[in-house]
Design a protein around this motif. Structure first.
Motif, PDB file in Angstrom:
ATOM      1  N   THR A  29       0.858  -1.199   0.000  1.00 14.51           N
ATOM      2  CA  THR A  29       0.000   0.000   0.000  1.00 14.51           C
ATOM      3  C   THR A  29       0.891   1.245   0.000  1.00 14.51           C
ATOM      4  O   THR A  29       2.020   1.212   0.511  1.00 14.51           O
ATOM      5  N   PRO A  30       0.403   2.370  -0.546  1.00 17.13           N
ATOM      6  CA  PRO A  30       1.223   3.586  -0.561  1.00 17.13           C
ATOM      7  C   PRO A  30       1.696   3.980   0.839  1.00 17.13           C
ATOM      8  O   PRO A  30       2.855   4.373   1.022  1.00 17.13           O
ATOM      9  N   GLY A  31       0.808   3.835   1.838  1.00 14.51           N
ATOM     10  CA  GLY A  31       1.188   4.219   3.202  1.00 14.51           C
ATOM     11  C   GLY A  31       2.327   3.369   3.739  1.00 14.51           C
ATOM     12  O   GLY A  31       3.289   3.886   4.318  1.00 14.51           O
ATOM     13  N   LEU A  32       2.238   2.052   3.515  1.00 11.45           N
ATOM     14  CA  LEU A  32       3.277   1.153   4.033  1.00 11.45           C
ATOM     15  C   LEU A  32       4.580   1.351   3.258  1.00 11.45           C
ATOM     16  O   LEU A  32       5.670   1.335   3.835  1.00 11.45           O
ATOM     17  N   ARG A  33       4.482   1.556   1.931  1.00 12.48           N
ATOM     18  CA  ARG A  33       5.722   1.761   1.159  1.00 12.48           C
ATOM     19  C   ARG A  33       6.435   3.039   1.616  1.00 12.48           C
ATOM     20  O   ARG A  33       7.661   3.050   1.768  1.00 12.48           O
ATOM     21  N   ALA A  34       5.683   4.106   1.808  1.00  9.80           N
ATOM     22  CA  ALA A  34       6.315   5.373   2.230  1.00  9.80           C
ATOM     23  C   ALA A  34       7.002   5.174   3.586  1.00  9.80           C
ATOM     24  O   ALA A  34       8.136   5.629   3.806  1.00  9.80           O
ATOM     25  N   TRP A  35       6.338   4.457   4.477  1.00  6.07           N
ATOM     26  CA  TRP A  35       6.888   4.202   5.809  1.00  6.07           C
ATOM     27  C   TRP A  35       8.194   3.394   5.707  1.00  6.07           C
ATOM     28  O   TRP A  35       9.220   3.718   6.302  1.00  6.07           O
ATOM     29  N   LYS A  36       8.127   2.304   4.914  1.00  3.87           N
ATOM     30  CA  LYS A  36       9.289   1.422   4.802  1.00  3.87           C
ATOM     31  C   LYS A  36      10.451   2.117   4.093  1.00  3.87           C
ATOM     32  O   LYS A  36      11.618   1.896   4.427  1.00  3.87           O
ATOM     33  N   GLU A  37      10.131   2.940   3.115  1.00  2.39           N
ATOM     34  CA  GLU A  37      11.216   3.622   2.394  1.00  2.39           C
ATOM     35  C   GLU A  37      11.946   4.590   3.322  1.00  2.39           C
ATOM     36  O   GLU A  37      13.173   4.712   3.278  1.00  2.39           O
ATOM     37  N   GLU A  38      11.196   5.239   4.208  1.00  5.97           N
ATOM     38  CA  GLU A  38      11.839   6.110   5.208  1.00  5.97           C
ATOM     39  C   GLU A  38      12.723   5.261   6.135  1.00  5.97           C
ATOM     40  O   GLU A  38      13.843   5.646   6.493  1.00  5.97           O
ATOM     41  N   SER A  39      12.218   4.086   6.515  1.00  2.00           N
ATOM     42  CA  SER A  39      12.999   3.189   7.382  1.00  2.00           C
ATOM     43  C   SER A  39      14.273   2.725   6.671  1.00  2.00           C
ATOM     44  O   SER A  39      15.333   2.587   7.296  1.00  2.00           O
ATOM     45  N   MET A  40      14.182   2.487   5.370  1.00  2.00           N
ATOM     46  CA  MET A  40      15.376   2.036   4.621  1.00  2.00           C
ATOM     47  C   MET A  40      16.390   3.170   4.476  1.00  2.00           C
ATOM     48  O   MET A  40      17.601   2.922   4.527  1.00  2.00           O
ATOM     49  N   ARG A  41      15.901   4.404   4.314  1.00  2.00           N
ATOM     50  CA  ARG A  41      16.851   5.538   4.249  1.00  2.00           C
ATOM     51  C   ARG A  41      17.602   5.654   5.577  1.00  2.00           C
ATOM     52  O   ARG A  41      18.802   5.915   5.611  1.00  2.00           O
ATOM     53  N   ARG A  42      16.882   5.442   6.666  1.00  2.00           N
ATOM     54  CA  ARG A  42      17.504   5.502   7.994  1.00  2.00           C
ATOM     55  C   ARG A  42      18.553   4.400   8.139  1.00  2.00           C
ATOM     56  O   ARG A  42      19.650   4.626   8.662  1.00  2.00           O
ATOM     57  N   PHE A  43      18.213   3.209   7.673  1.00  2.00           N
ATOM     58  CA  PHE A  43      19.137   2.061   7.683  1.00  2.00           C
ATOM     59  C   PHE A  43      20.397   2.418   6.886  1.00  2.00           C
ATOM     60  O   PHE A  43      21.527   2.233   7.367  1.00  2.00           O
ATOM     61  N   ALA A  44      20.198   2.962   5.684  1.00  2.00           N
ATOM     62  CA  ALA A  44      21.337   3.299   4.817  1.00  2.00           C
ATOM     63  C   ALA A  44      22.246   4.324   5.478  1.00  2.00           C
ATOM     64  O   ALA A  44      23.481   4.253   5.359  1.00  2.00           O
ATOM     65  N   ALA A  45      21.648   5.255   6.202  1.00  2.00           N
ATOM     66  CA  ALA A  45      22.447   6.323   6.841  1.00  2.00           C
ATOM     67  C   ALA A  45      23.327   5.764   7.965  1.00  2.00           C
ATOM     68  O   ALA A  45      24.372   6.337   8.283  1.00  2.00           O
ATOM     69  N   PHE A  46      22.924   4.645   8.571  1.00  2.00           N
ATOM     70  CA  PHE A  46      23.708   4.044   9.668  1.00  2.00           C
ATOM     71  C   PHE A  46      24.846   3.150   9.165  1.00  2.00           C
ATOM     72  O   PHE A  46      25.727   2.763   9.930  1.00  2.00           O
ATOM     73  N   LEU A  47      24.811   2.763   7.875  1.00  2.00           N
ATOM     74  CA  LEU A  47      25.721   1.718   7.383  1.00  2.00           C
ATOM     75  C   LEU A  47      27.177   2.192   7.318  1.00  2.00           C
ATOM     76  O   LEU A  47      27.439   3.308   6.872  1.00  2.00           O
TER      77      LEU A  47
END
Ligand SMILES: C[S@@+](CC[C@H](N)C(=O)[O-])C[C@H]1O[C@@H](n2cnc3c(N)ncnc32)[C@H](O)[C@@H]1O
Length: 227
Positions: A29-47
């Motif tokens: 769903t658009p809501g879940l994708r937007a949420w997960k994409e923000e979570s993945m950006r956060r993950f990428a920033a920690f790597l």
């Protein structure tokens, strides 16, 4: 848990995921994708580097997004039907057939492990062993992301909950018996031995659960945390 459950839960889950894979897109769903994409950006920033592995990649939606963040992504799943869809949508991606319980066969080190909505399909005993394997696959200061279901116990479920992404359509199309382990926050953190918590939040557009971003800590730090 019965002996039968301990032996058969992965086979049962694969029967369900192979059957529903062609309809699994309704959960994006658009809501879940937007949420997960923000979570993945956060993950990428920690790597600390660009090599990541995506266990339980499903149809590859997160793998494709992580690749768009200039990460080098290796993905795996045990469901042939999910892997077929992931490979069709991303012919240049790397999608392996592998069981979570055999992750030690991967060739690390990886800078990050993105385990979204999947390791709750392991029993709690298997999850503890998997966390140890994840730690050994990660580079120094590597990052583990997990999203897990909140609650108690471990059991089969047949009915998808009212907050399952995709609503009524998902509940109609994605029926099937699946094994889940549920965790309370403290229990989950205890199982994630050898990691320090970087960030956490509750998942809003899905069933009750936690997202945790964790960093691998050294042996000495891990031992002193236990005393
Ligand atoms: C709820 S789906 C999540 C898929 C994806 N991570 C996402 O967020 O869209 C769980 C996935 O884990 C996979 N899976 C379940 N048990 C597995 C196992 N023992 N080894 C590897 N993959 C497994 C399933 O085939 C399915 O694709």
């Amino acid at each position: 848990m019965s002996k039968e459950t301990a032996v058969d839960h992965v086979t049962q889950n694969m029967e369900t995921y192979n059957r529903i894979a062609e309809h699994y897109h309704v959960t994006a769903t658009p809501g879940l994708r937007a949420w997960k994409e923000e979570s993945m950006r956060r993950f990428a920033a920690f790597l600390p580097g660009a090599h990541v592995v995506v266990p339980g990649c499903g149809d590859g939606r997160d793998s494709r997004f992580l690749a768009s963040l200039a990460l080098q992504v290796t993905s795996f799943d045990l469901s042939d039907a999910m892997l077929r869809i992931a490979r069709e949508r991303d012919p240049s991606g790397t999608y392996l057939k592998l069981d979570f319980r055999d992750m030690a066969n991967l060739r690390g080190p990886f800078d990050g492990i993105w385990a979204s909505g999947c390791l709750y399909h392991l029993t709690k005993a298997e999850f503890v062993r998997c966390v140890t394997t994840c730690r050994s696959l990660l580079s120094k200061a590597g990052v583990l992301y997990v999203s897990m279901k909140e609650g108690q116990g471990e059991r089969y479920e047949e009915i998808l909950g009212p907050r399952y992404p995709g609503g009524a359509e998902a509940r109609a199309l994605l029926q099937g018996r699946r094994f889940y382990a549920y965790y309370e926050r403290d229990e989950l953190l205890k199982a994630l031995d050898g990691f320090a918590l970087l960030a956490e939040q509750r998942v809003e557009p899905a069933e009750r659960g936690f997202e945790l971003w964790l960093r691998k800590i050294g042996e000495a730090a891990a031992q002193s945390r236990q005393v």
